[in-house]
Design an enzyme around this catalytic site. Structure first.
Site, mmCIF file in Angstrom:
data_model
loop_
_atom_site.group_PDB
_atom_site.id
_atom_site.type_symbol
_atom_site.label_atom_id
_atom_site.label_comp_id
_atom_site.label_asym_id
_atom_site.label_seq_id
_atom_site.Cartn_x
_atom_site.Cartn_y
_atom_site.Cartn_z
ATOM 1 N N ASP A 267 0.826 -1.208 0.000
ATOM 2 C CA ASP A 267 0.000 0.000 0.000
ATOM 3 C C ASP A 267 0.867 1.267 0.000
ATOM 4 O O ASP A 267 1.848 1.349 0.740
ATOM 5 C CB ASP A 267 -0.870 -0.022 1.270
ATOM 6 N N GLU B 121 1.116 -0.679 -5.254
ATOM 7 C CA GLU B 121 0.033 0.294 -5.358
ATOM 8 C C GLU B 121 0.670 1.673 -5.422
ATOM 9 O O GLU B 121 0.885 2.340 -4.416
ATOM 10 C CB GLU B 121 -0.938 0.210 -4.171
HETATM 11 C C1 GLC Z 1 -3.907 3.486 -0.291
HETATM 12 C C2 GLC Z 1 -5.299 2.940 -0.156
HETATM 13 C C3 GLC Z 1 -6.212 4.026 0.266
HETATM 14 C C4 GLC Z 1 -5.734 4.607 1.554
HETATM 15 C C5 GLC Z 1 -4.278 5.023 1.461
HETATM 16 C C6 GLC Z 1 -3.704 5.202 2.827
HETATM 17 O O1 GLC Z 1 -3.793 4.399 -1.309
HETATM 18 O O2 GLC Z 1 -5.696 2.351 -1.344
HETATM 19 O O3 GLC Z 1 -7.524 3.571 0.394
HETATM 20 O O4 GLC Z 1 -6.494 5.737 1.863
HETATM 21 O O5 GLC Z 1 -3.470 4.047 0.883
HETATM 22 O O6 GLC Z 1 -3.455 3.946 3.421
HETATM 23 C C1 GLC Z 2 -3.251 9.334 -3.557
HETATM 24 C C2 GLC Z 2 -2.178 8.339 -3.426
HETATM 25 C C3 GLC Z 2 -2.687 6.942 -3.579
HETATM 26 C C4 GLC Z 2 -3.942 6.718 -2.791
HETATM 27 C C5 GLC Z 2 -4.933 7.797 -2.956
HETATM 28 C C6 GLC Z 2 -6.032 7.597 -1.973
HETATM 29 O O1 GLC Z 2 -3.676 9.380 -4.873
HETATM 30 O O2 GLC Z 2 -1.176 8.554 -4.388
HETATM 31 O O3 GLC Z 2 -1.707 6.054 -3.147
HETATM 32 O O4 GLC Z 2 -4.570 5.568 -3.251
HETATM 33 O O5 GLC Z 2 -4.329 9.028 -2.736
HETATM 34 O O6 GLC Z 2 -7.054 8.475 -2.276
#
Ligand code: GLC
Ligand code: GLC
Length: 645
Positions: free
Chosen positions: A290, A332
Site C-alpha cells: 500500500d 500500489e
Molecule cells: C492506499 C489505499 C487508500 C488509503 C491510502 C492510505 O492508497 O488504497 O484507500 O487511503 O493508501 O493507506
Molecule cells: C493518492 C495516493 C494513492 C492513494 C490515494 C487515496 O492518490 O497517491 O496512493 O490511493 O491518494 O485516495
C-alpha cells in the site's frame, strides 16, 4: 554498480553468522539444504541493499544479523503446505500471467459479514472464475473511521468483527485448495495511532518515538511542507498533525490517525519485515504494498517515489525469496506513469496496478476519442518479462487523472484543462454527461480533484435507470461490457471489483454515517446485495445482462491463448473513436477493436487486411463471421475480438 567489497563482505558475514544460527533452527537436513540454497542465492543482494539503506547507521550490522536470525526463524516455522507451495511456485513462478488467472477484490464485512461467511461464498468466487482474491484490509483498526481499515493497529490480529487469525489461515488454505490465491494489504507506510508502537511513543518511549516522525515545534514540518503534495487536503491542510497529548507534530500523509513510519530507522525495517513474514506464514500469497510511493522521506523533495523507497521494497523482496518464496508483491503506486513502472520488476514488485490504463479508459469514454489512450499505450504498456499489469476499471479508491502531460500535449490536448473537463464530466457538471460520480478531495488551492463512483454509475447506468430510458440503459450496459472487454483481452491480470459483475450502483447512505460522511469513496463501496446477485441469471434485468456477458468474456479469455499471450501492439485504427490492438499467443492472433463512441463507426477493410488475422475472421464476442473485403461497421460501444475463422 556496487563496489566489489560489498560482495566479499557479504560472503564473509554469512560465513561467520550462519554456522552460529543454523543449529538453533533444528531443521530436518533436506529443509536446511533448501533454505541454505536460497540464502546463498539472495544474501549478497540483501546485504547490499541493507548496507545501502543503513550503512551509515552505527549499528547496521547488528540489525543485519538480527534480520538474518529472524528470517531463518520465520522459515523454520513456515507451515508444511506453504513450503510445498513455495517449491511448486519456484518451478512455475509466473502463474499470474496464466490465461486462467483472474482477480477479484472485496471487503469481507460488506461482502459476507465475516471470514466464515466468506468461506461459504467460495462457490460464488469460483463461479466467476476467480483465481486471485484480494481481501480489503481486515486487521485490527480503530473504531469508527479507520480509512477503510488502512489504519492498522496490529498486523497480527484480525479485526474481531471479522474473525481471527486462525480463521484467516484456514481460509487461505481453503482458497488455495480451490485454486485461489489469497491477497491482502501490507499497509506499511503507516500504522494507526492505536498501534502499540504509537501508544508507546505517545507515552514518551524514545525507542518508539523513533519509529515515527515526531517534532516538538513547526520548524521541521514547515521545512518539509515547502515541497510536499497534500494527499487528503479536505481532512487537514499539510501533512502533519498536532498531538496535544504528546505535545508534538506527527507526520501523517493521509488521515490524522495514520502515522507514517520512519524507515530511516533500521529497527522499523526489521519490525515490519517481521510483520511481512508473519503474514506470509498465514498463507497470504500476494501482498498488496500500500502507498509505496510515500515510504521514504527526504528534506527538500516531494517525499514521493524516492530511490530509497525502491531499495526498501527490493530488500523485502529478497527476504521473501529466502523465507517465503511463493510470496509476491503488488505495487500500489497511483502516481505519474513514469514512476508507476519503476516499482515493477522481478526484484521488486512482480505485479502492479495499472492506474494509467484505468484512467484513460474513462477518459476515452468521456471524450469518445481514443488518441490519448492509443498514444499512451503505444509506449507505456510494455513490461519486462515475467512482470504483469493488474488491469482494473475501478477500485475502492477514487479515480485520478494520472496521465502524462507531455503525452496529452503530443496529441493536442491541454492537460490542465482536460483534467478539469474530466472532473466536471464525471461529477455531472458537464451537460450531456452520462456519469454520476462524486468529487473526492477537491483542493481549494490547486483546483485538483479526483472522482468517486461505482463502475456502473460512472458508466451511465444509474442515470439511465432513473430516466427509465431503454436506449440509455442499453448504451450504459454496452459501456460496461466494453471496458471489461479491454481489461480481459489486454494481457496481465484482470481485476474485478466484486459487485461490478452485477452492475452495482452508487450507495449514498454513507453520507448519514458519521465515520464515512467526509469520505466520498464510500459511495462506491456498497454492501453486497445478495438478492441482486440472485438475479444474475435473469436476462431481463441489468444484473443478468452484465453477469452473463462477463461470464462469456471470461470463458473466452480462458479458452483462447491469444487473449493472454504475447505483447500488446496498438494499431492505427484510422478512426478517432476506435481503439485497436493485436495480441499473439499460442499460435493464435487476435485483433481487438473497440468503439468508444455512442454511434456506429467504420473500420476500413484495408486496415482489416493489414492487421487482421486473415481474410475471414470470427468475432469471438458476438460469434459472427466477418470478411475483410468490406468496411466493418462497429456498433456503438461494441468490442470485437477477431480471430481467424
Ligand atoms: C492506499 C489505499 C487508500 C488509503 C491510502 C492510505 O492508497 O488504497 O484507500 O487511503 O493508501 O493507506
Ligand atoms: C493518492 C495516493 C494513492 C492513494 C490515494 C487515496 O492518490 O497517491 O496512493 O490511493 O491518494 O485516495
Amino acid at each position: 554498480m556496487y563496489p566489489e567489497w560489498s560482495e566479499r563482505h557479504a560472503a564473509v558475514a554469512l560465513e561467520r553468522l550462519w554456522p552460529r544460527i543454523a543449529p538453533t533452527l533444528e531443521l530436518p537436513e533436506a529443509e536446511q539444504a533448501t533454505f541454505e540454497a536460497r540464502l546463498h542465492q539472495e544474501w549478497p543482494r540483501l546485504f547490499r541493499l541493507f548496507v545501502e539503506l543503513y550503512g551509515q547507521h552505527y549499528d547496521c550490522f547488528y540489525h543485519l544479523e538480527q534480520l538474518l536470525i529472524e528470517t531463518a526463524n520465520s522459515w523454520s516455522v513456515r507451515p508444511a503446505w506453504l513450503k510445498q507451495r513455495d517449491a511448486k511456485r519456484e518451478q512455475h513462478p509466473h502463474w499470474y500471467l496464466d490465461q486462467q488467472a483472474l482477480g477479484g477484490v472485496l471487503y469481507v464485512d460488506r461482502f459476507a459479514n465475516d471470514l466464515n461467511g466468506l468461506r461459504q461464498r467460495i462457490p460464488y468466487l469460483k463461479e466467476l472464475g476467480l483465481t486471485y482474491v484480494h481481501l480489503m484490509p481486515l486487521f485490527d483498526a480503530p473504531a469508527g473511521n479507520s480509512d477503510g481499515g488502512y489504519a492498522v493497529s496490529s498486523y497480527r490480529k484480525v479485526s474481531p468483527a471479522l474473525g481471527t487469525m486462525e480463521e484467516l489461515a484456514i481460509l487461505a488454505q481453503d482458497l488455495h485448495n480451490e485454486g485461489i490465491s489469497l491477497v491482502v494489504d501490507f499497509v506499511f507506510n503507516h500504522t494507526s495511532d492505536e498501534h502499540l508502537w504509537a501508544q508507546r511513543a505517545l507515552a514518551g518511549d524514545l525507542t518508539y518515538q523513533d519509529y515515527y516522525f515526531m517534532f516538538p515545534d513547526r520548524g521541521m514540518p514547515d521545512a518539509y511542507e515547502q515541497t510536499l503534495r497534500e494527499i487528503f487536503p479536505s481532512v487537514r491542510r499539510g501533512s502533519f498533525t498536532w498531538r496535544a497529548d504528546a505535545q508534538c507534530w506527527v507526520w501523517t500523509t493521509f488521515n490524522n490517525f495514520q502515522w507514517d513510519l520512519n524507515y530511516s530507522n533500521p529497527e522499523v525495517f526489521r519490525a515490519m519485515a517481521g510483520e511481512l513474514l508473519f503474514l506470509a506464514n498465514v498463507g497470504v500469497e500476494v501482498l498488496r504494498l500500500d502507498a509505496v510511493a510515500f515510504i521514504w522521506k527526504q528534506m527538500g523533495t516531494r517525499c514521493e517515489n524516492l530511490p530509497k523507497a525502491h531499495v526498501i521494497i527490493q530488500a523485502y523482496n529478497a527476504l521473501a525469496r529466502i523465507a517465503a518464496p511463493a510470496l509476491l508483491f503488488k505495487s500500489e503506486a497511483i502516481v505519474h506513469p513514469d514512476d508507476v513502472v519503476r516499482y515493477i520488476s522481478l526484484d521488486e514488485c512482480q505485479i502492479s496496478y495499472n492506474p494509467t490504463l484505468m484512467a484513460l479508459l474513462w477518459e476515452s469514454l468521456a471524450t469518445s476519442e481514443v488518441r490519448l489512450l492509443a498514444h499512451t499505450m503505444q509506449h507505456r504498456y510494455h513490461l519486462s518479462a515475467g512482470c504483469a499489469w493488474v488491469n482494473y476499471l475501478r477500485c475502492h479508491d477514487d479515480i485520478g487523472w494520472t496521465f502524462d502531460d507531455a503525452d496529452a500535449q503530443a496529441v493536442g490536448i491541454d492537460p490542465y484543462g482536460h483534467r478539469r473537463f474530466l472532473n466536471n464530466y464525471y461529477v455531472g457538471r458537464f451537460s450531456g454527461s452520462f456519469a454520476r460520480g462524486l468529487p473526492f478531495q477537491e483542493n481549494p488551492s490547486t483546483g485538483d480533484a479526483r472522482i468517486s463512483g461505482t463502475l456502473a454509475s460512472l458508466a451511465g447506468l444509474e442515470q439511465a435507470l432513473l430516466a427509465g430510458d431503454e436506449r440509455l440503459i442499453s448504451l450504459a450496459l454496452r459501456r460496461i461490457v466494453l471496458l471489461h472487454g479491454i481489461i480481459l483481452s489486454a494481457g496481465g491480470l484482470p481485476l474485478i471489483y466484486l459487485g461490478d459483475e452485477v452492475a452495482q450502483l452508487n450507495d449514498y447512505t454513507y453520507a448519514a454515517e458519521p465515520a464515512q460522511a467526509d469520505d466520498s469513496r464510500w459511495v462506491h463501496r456498497p454492501k453486497t446485495n445478495w438478492e441482486q446477485i440472485e438475479r444474475r441469471h435473469d436476462p431481463s434485468v441489468p444484473e443478468g445482462q452484465i453477469f452473463s456477458e462477463l461470464q462469456r468474456l471470461i470463458r473466452l479469455r480462458k479458452n483462447n491463448p491469444a487473449v493472454c499471450g504475447g505483447d500488446l501492439q496498438v494499431i492505427e485504427s484510422g478512426n478517432p473513436h476506435l481503439f485497436g490492438f493485436i495480441r499473439n499467443g499460442g499460435g493464435q492472433r487476435l485483433l481487438v477493436v473497440a468503439n468508444f463512441a455512442a454511434r456506429q463507426q467504420p473500420f476500413e477493410s484495408n486496415r482489416l487486411r493489414v492487421y487482421g488475422p486473415g481474410y475471414q475472421f470470427i468475432d469471438l464476442v458476438s460469434g459472427k463471421t466477418i470478411a475483410a473485403d468490406r468496411t466493418l461497421m462497429v456498433e456503438p460501444y461494441q468490442i470485437l475480438w477477431l480471430t481467424p475463422a
